[in-house]
Design an enzyme around this catalytic site. Structure first.
Site, mmCIF file in Angstrom:
data_model
loop_
_atom_site.group_PDB
_atom_site.id
_atom_site.type_symbol
_atom_site.label_atom_id
_atom_site.label_comp_id
_atom_site.label_asym_id
_atom_site.label_seq_id
_atom_site.Cartn_x
_atom_site.Cartn_y
_atom_site.Cartn_z
ATOM 1 N N GLY A 60 0.495 -1.365 -0.173
ATOM 2 C CA GLY A 60 -0.003 0.112 -0.441
ATOM 3 C C GLY A 60 0.940 1.003 0.505
ATOM 4 O O GLY A 60 1.970 0.944 -0.697
ATOM 5 N N LEU A 86 -3.022 -5.144 -6.607
ATOM 6 C CA LEU A 86 -2.320 -4.191 -6.132
ATOM 7 C C LEU A 86 -1.045 -5.399 -5.628
ATOM 8 O O LEU A 86 -1.775 -5.987 -3.917
ATOM 9 C CB LEU A 86 -3.328 -3.152 -5.270
ATOM 10 C CG LEU A 86 -1.970 -2.027 -6.030
ATOM 11 C CD1 LEU A 86 -2.032 -1.508 -6.579
ATOM 12 C CD2 LEU A 86 -2.834 -0.658 -5.011
ATOM 13 N N ASP A 87 -0.017 -4.832 -5.663
ATOM 14 C CA ASP A 87 1.251 -5.220 -4.848
ATOM 15 C C ASP A 87 1.403 -6.946 -4.390
ATOM 16 O O ASP A 87 1.867 -7.099 -3.877
ATOM 17 C CB ASP A 87 1.361 -4.657 -3.366
ATOM 18 C CG ASP A 87 1.439 -3.237 -3.686
ATOM 19 O OD1 ASP A 87 1.667 -2.137 -5.025
ATOM 20 O OD2 ASP A 87 1.568 -2.476 -2.861
ATOM 21 N N GLU A 88 0.672 -7.727 -5.013
ATOM 22 C CA GLU A 88 0.682 -9.250 -5.347
ATOM 23 C C GLU A 88 0.564 -10.034 -6.748
ATOM 24 O O GLU A 88 1.063 -11.147 -6.756
ATOM 25 C CB GLU A 88 -0.975 -9.475 -4.691
ATOM 26 C CG GLU A 88 -1.263 -8.944 -3.760
ATOM 27 C CD GLU A 88 -0.836 -9.662 -2.483
ATOM 28 O OE1 GLU A 88 0.082 -10.863 -2.543
ATOM 29 O OE2 GLU A 88 -0.797 -9.244 -1.082
#
Lengths: 290, 290, 290, 290
Positions: free
Chosen positions: A206, A232-234
């Site tokens: 995040g 997101l961010d994964e």
């Protein structure tokens, strides 16, 4: 005026079975291809086989335009997912860089491309802010401004997609682009968008990861480059690096130290992608790096 | 038969104000103490001042038993939290090591203590399993078995606490102890229990962090030593370190590589604590390490 | 129109004796200086004491122009070598950068100066080649070409020295400058010339260190920033860093990987020097970095 | 009562030519060998090809005792240097460890062997001092004392060689053995003696490297494992690692920090050797590590 094609790179994944290396290397050898590099990996748990072969096309007996067709029967026999990338000294991959206001990743990518470390063309710089336009101008790069707000986001993304397709973009690099892309945008370029996240994922997902790191009191910070996915961010992680911090580092010190990580971690991922050294399987990456 | 006391170490935190360094160093100087090391830190955001002073007591004019009383007025004037630790070559800190079945951290701590790197006595090894008893025996260390299950946990912890108090334990080291301590136990030894978590916190909190790391496809794994607090894996971080991994590392490879991190990261934290180089403030540590 | 002076930094070395910290911190405290940072080091073998104190001059009762005179008696009493540096937000240190044909260190220094990470002015870029002039022009920096050959070397260096003195240069940075400076030149700027050597000194002294590294088959390469002294590559080391290589890295790969080290290792040394965090003693550096 | 042989590993080097991978992988495939791992490297400057292939012998149609003969024609055709190593779960490589007075490398090797990380038997511990005999006894290892002085050196080495041959030793590990072996001894075991040097070679060749490092004022120290050759400290480097130091580290601190490096760097080299992952060519090593 021939197009000079130098090398081919096969990336392949298939169920692990007897003879894949032998049969495929023989396929190349019979057609007078000289193998420059071969790297393979077996996932013994999933019983999957992965391989990257790079070979010289100088004396290769199959025309490059017929290569996919010629290899298809072998690929089918092994139930493989595969792609063949042609490396052509006169036709470089086309890359679009997305930026916002931070210049360090952009400057670093340009510098590496100029030294020859990154073998690509930067076709266009796309931004939601005007701040970095002078840098693009200075290096004679096409700069396109797409201001984004809640109302126009989908519409602007459609224009960006159209532009990227017009440019026949092979790779999109999010060089500290401070906007979340929609799932729709990401779905247009599967495993062709590389993002840099300024933390050691999965820690500090995040926003404001350096602030999160300072609040938690960690002794090491990191940066992570990964393929962008809907989560997101994964996305599949490509490269990570870290640096030590201490209690005496202010938030601004973390940001400074982090910048050095971000630019090298992002550039390394771009280089690996451009050299077809990344295979994605099961939300993870196999990096052929030897 | 005098008790030979060599050095004193003051750890102090107080609101940042004019003259703390000058006044305190003068306090020591006037009483003929020779400052061996002084390190300070200012948290400019919280306007807090932190200091560690180590001085030689050879010609110091105040008897060690009166030292706390002598310093108290100055501490009060600066509204400081402070402790003075006496380093005495004939009376080492007493340490208890908690283990389960893994031997690497235990063996490493014993080795470092024997080489003189860790200046302490290992008074007792406490375990919930019998596997490591031969190691304790081999080094002539007291080994106590406290089997733990849901029913007897509180009762067994009470016995452990009694034993630790009987031994006048200064520090408890959880050397891959595979039991969660109750809040009650932890509250008995505030900032005197050091744990090793086999991940790069705050990534992969909880159990099986190497499995979590493999599933996420990270390219770097880590280990974290921290003070144990009621919130599991949330205590103040003392030391972290990392090592690179790749797609070709199996889960067992991660465990092997991780062991090398765990033992050095835990040993470093123990060493810092024994040398009174750690100050805890606001759930974070200030490490005086220069 | 007053010149705003913010902070003073004292760097001091003297024989180790009782009361240095107390007396000097008291000197500052009595004159209403607020100590922002104090770091000290004792060389127990040589019985020498080293200290860096940074204090706020806002309420300081001595005018900055009288500061040296005011401190002199104390310095004399402790038989100290000392300097006091005034940090003035309106008057930054003046830096000259020497380059030849490689741009990476130059570009990196400029970028860091623009982000505020390096607090200095780049007064002039001096080169023995014309290649990097466009970069200087692009950032509005004065670029001066001094072609060097065996015949004109001394003469050209005299002109360079004159220029540097005219500019009142505080620090000279050799950013991959491919000419050996004469002892005479170096003697003009003692401990004010920082060089980057592209190896892990003292390994691979001299030319072509990457080639030497490849020939020896090392598994790690490095870079070293140091003060230039008459003995080439023998000056006091300020900062070093390394990166891993393997048998599959070509000489060009080493050069690429090395560039990333060179620019960060040089920038770090420049930053430490600009912040008066380096003390040279006995051909070695003491780095006050906490 | 069959001897169970699990895997074969071919290490091969030859002039780079068309079809080596194809032909050799086909040789294995035709005989129903399942390739577990294949790694190759091309030295484009010397035009040399290097390969390591590991395959499962479960369904392999050639008896292991005929394997060398069966492969010989192919090896000859490619003008290759090659060896085939059989990995047999019931017959582990036999290793001799040479020590003097320092215990850390010995203890670490024993610990790793016990955890299964090192797949070998420690047949004998040879020492020129008696200090470490209790450790050997404690782990039921044969300990042999060979006191060495100028007069008896050659004679004692002859006895050591006889003992090593009697034990059919595959690998000799110099675990901080503080005696220089004669050229004669070394010539008996080409590329089968691994030494740990406690510096970042080629820096600080010879004795007391930590003292040399401190005197030079380096900011990083290292350790190097390498094959022993007649030229002291000049043998092919297998593994290196480093750690940061500062002006505040005493000589004893360097020795402590260095020990942590020495044991891991030596253990890694031993592991690579035992897994037949090292090829020596032209005084350098090719490490097949993916």
């Amino acid at each position: 005026m021939e197009t000079q094609t130098n090398k081919a790179i096969l990336l392949l994944s298939c169920p692990d079975t007897l003879g894949v290396v032998a049969r495929i290397s023989h396929f190349i050898f019979e057609r007078r291809g000289n193998i420059i590099n071969l790297e393979q990996h077996v996932d013994t748990e999933d019983k999957m086989f992965f391989m990257r072969i790079e070979w010289d096309l100088k004396d290769f007996t199959i025309p490059t335009e017929d290569l996919n067709e010629a290899f298809a029967p072998l690929g089918k026999e092994f139930k493989a997912d595969w792609t063949i990338q042609l490396i052509n000294s006169s036709c470089k991959p086309k890359v679009a860089i997305f930026v916002s206001k931070y210049s360090h990743c952009l400057l670093d990518l340009i510098w590496r491309q100029q030294t020859g470390e990154l073998n690509c063309d930067f076709s266009v710089i796309i931004s939601n802010h005007a701040e970095l336009e002078p840098i693009a101008k200075n290096y004679n790069l096409d700069f396109r401004l797409f201001s984004i707000n809640k109302e126009n986001k989908l519409e602007q993304e459609q224009k960006e997609i159209a532009l990227l397709k017009e440019y026949k973009i092979d790779l999109i690099v999010l060089a500290r682009y401070m906007q979340v892309l929609t799932d729709n945008f990401i779905a247009e370029f599967p495993h062709r968008i590389i993002n840099i996240h300024h933390s050691f994922l999965p820690a500090f997902i995040g926003s404001n990861p350096y602030k999160q790191a300072q609040d938690r009191g960690v002794k090491i910070i990191g940066a992570t480059s990964h393929y962008a996915t809907a989560d997101l961010d994964e996305g599949p992680i490509i490269q990570q690096d870290i640096t030590r911090i201490s209690h005496s580092d202010s938030l601004n010190d973390l940001i400074c130290k982090g910048r050095d990580l971000e630019r090298t971690v992002l550039a390394k991922a771009v280089k690996l992608h451009l050299e077809s050294k990344i295979l994605v399987y099961n939300h993870k990456t196999i990096i052929f790096e030897s």
